[in-house]
Enzyme design. Sequence first.
Site, PDB file in Angstrom:
ATOM      1  N   LYS A   1      45.778  31.553  46.993  1.00  0.00           N
ATOM      2  CA  LYS A   1      45.604  32.652  45.966  1.00  0.00           C
ATOM      3  C   LYS A   1      46.565  32.563  44.776  1.00  0.00           C
ATOM      4  CE  LYS A   1      42.692  36.238  46.542  1.00  0.00           C
ATOM      5  NZ  LYS A   1      41.721  36.344  47.334  1.00  0.00           N
ATOM      6  N   ASN A  19      28.002  45.941  44.797  1.00  0.00           N
ATOM      7  CA  ASN A  19      27.344  44.636  45.344  1.00  0.00           C
ATOM      8  C   ASN A  19      27.295  44.468  46.470  1.00  0.00           C
ATOM      9  OD1 ASN A  19      28.403  41.524  46.032  1.00  0.00           O
ATOM     10  ND2 ASN A  19      26.811  41.419  44.429  1.00  0.00           N
TER      11      ASN A  19
END
Length: 428
Positions: A107, A222
């Site tokens: 990340k 989404n």
Amino acid sequence: MTSKPFNPFEMAQTQFDSIAEKLALDEGTRQLLRYPLREYSFAIPVRMDDGKIQVFRGFRVQHNDARGPAKGGIRFHPLETLDTVRALSMWMTWKCAIADIPLGGAKGGVVCDPHNLSQREQEKICRGWVRQLARNVGPAVDIPAPDVMTSAQHMLWILDEFESIHGERLPGTITGKPVGMGGSLGRTEATGFGVVFTLREALKQLNIRAKDTTASIQGFGNVAQYAARLFQQIGGTVTCVSSWDQQDKTSYAFRKRDGVDIDQLLSVTDRFGGIDKGKARELGYEVLPGDEWISQPVDILIPAAIENQITADNVGRISRQVKVVAEGANGPTTPEADAVLWESKVFQIPDFLANAGGVVCSYFEQVQSNMNYYWTKDDVLGRLDVKMTSAFAAVSELATKRKISMRDAAYMIAVDRVAKACRDRGWV
Ligand code: NAD
């Protein structure tokens, strides 16, 4: 008395410790997996539009790459911390392992607020970020992707800088690129469809026919939109969805007992997944307080909005009719509510299994980019179905065999796969 501030990395380590205990992992493996393998923390000096230099803090953390190159998003956030990035990188390792894709976990982030930055300033940050990491990311090393407040445009700037440094086209360096510039068809549908692929398998296991079921969904962005669409395609009926109202600063639930018409509701929904309540009412929807999504008399609940939504306070409001909770969102259920659902024999599909479709499709994007040959949408979604179905099968088999929750089973399989890769490489 001052309470200790919440630290996501400590939480990720505590979760890991409990799974390590269940797997009886040796001390060396525990020490290795409790911490990231590598961490990069650096300065990104940028000449701002007013001519002054501002220095931004950037991070990249590679938690583990024993199973393959590391993978994970880049977040732009004013409150980003190294510990948040560490925790998220560890969760990525487990998510890639449960989906059984040959990637590790990473990340990254930059402490900044894009709301207060021009496009040019954001471009400079992206290019500065990858200049610092030019030898530490790449198609065979670590593949970044968009995340909070970063987009396909940010990814293209990063890719362009990386390719300029290396003097060659390397589109497999990054995912989340626009279709036509190395992006994959099917990425938009991937997470919501993935949720329903696992849900379909859960219903099969429970001997329930999809066409006899109803669902209530939190969110209409989404993930929720595509989950709703595929669920209706396999015969189910969505009776309720919900969304955040930016103007009223609260959420609303939208109910139509004979079934929500996705396309019709989309015509009154903004690009952030916010439904216009006045127009929805005109279309015949009942507009209810936002938390009503959870108490609907349905067979399936799909939290697909934000974290921390099924809690000790509201878990008692879930109808006795509910048989499955499929976690589209990340972290929607608190540990207390989790225990109640387990006691009530509600079948749970945990977040990092249910919503792994996104990262699976990002992996497909990387594979296509490395080949420089792109698949059709049907091809992508077909392959996604295969991956999600086999991930579900592995988890439900262990859960049944050991009489443990799907969440524990998923964590055990993921951690075990990573531990095995470390052992096989001779690291521990
Ligand atoms: P999105 O921004 O497209 O949609 C979020 C939706 O939730 C919107 O409809 C918004 O109105 C609604 N919402 C926000 N707060 C709400 C509240 N308090 N009550 C009711 N509705 C609320 O986001 P998304 O991409 O659909 O992501 C949803 C969740 O899924 C997040 O937890 C995200 O981390 C997770 N997730 C997304 C992906 C992906 O590929 N998009 C992958 C893995 C996990």
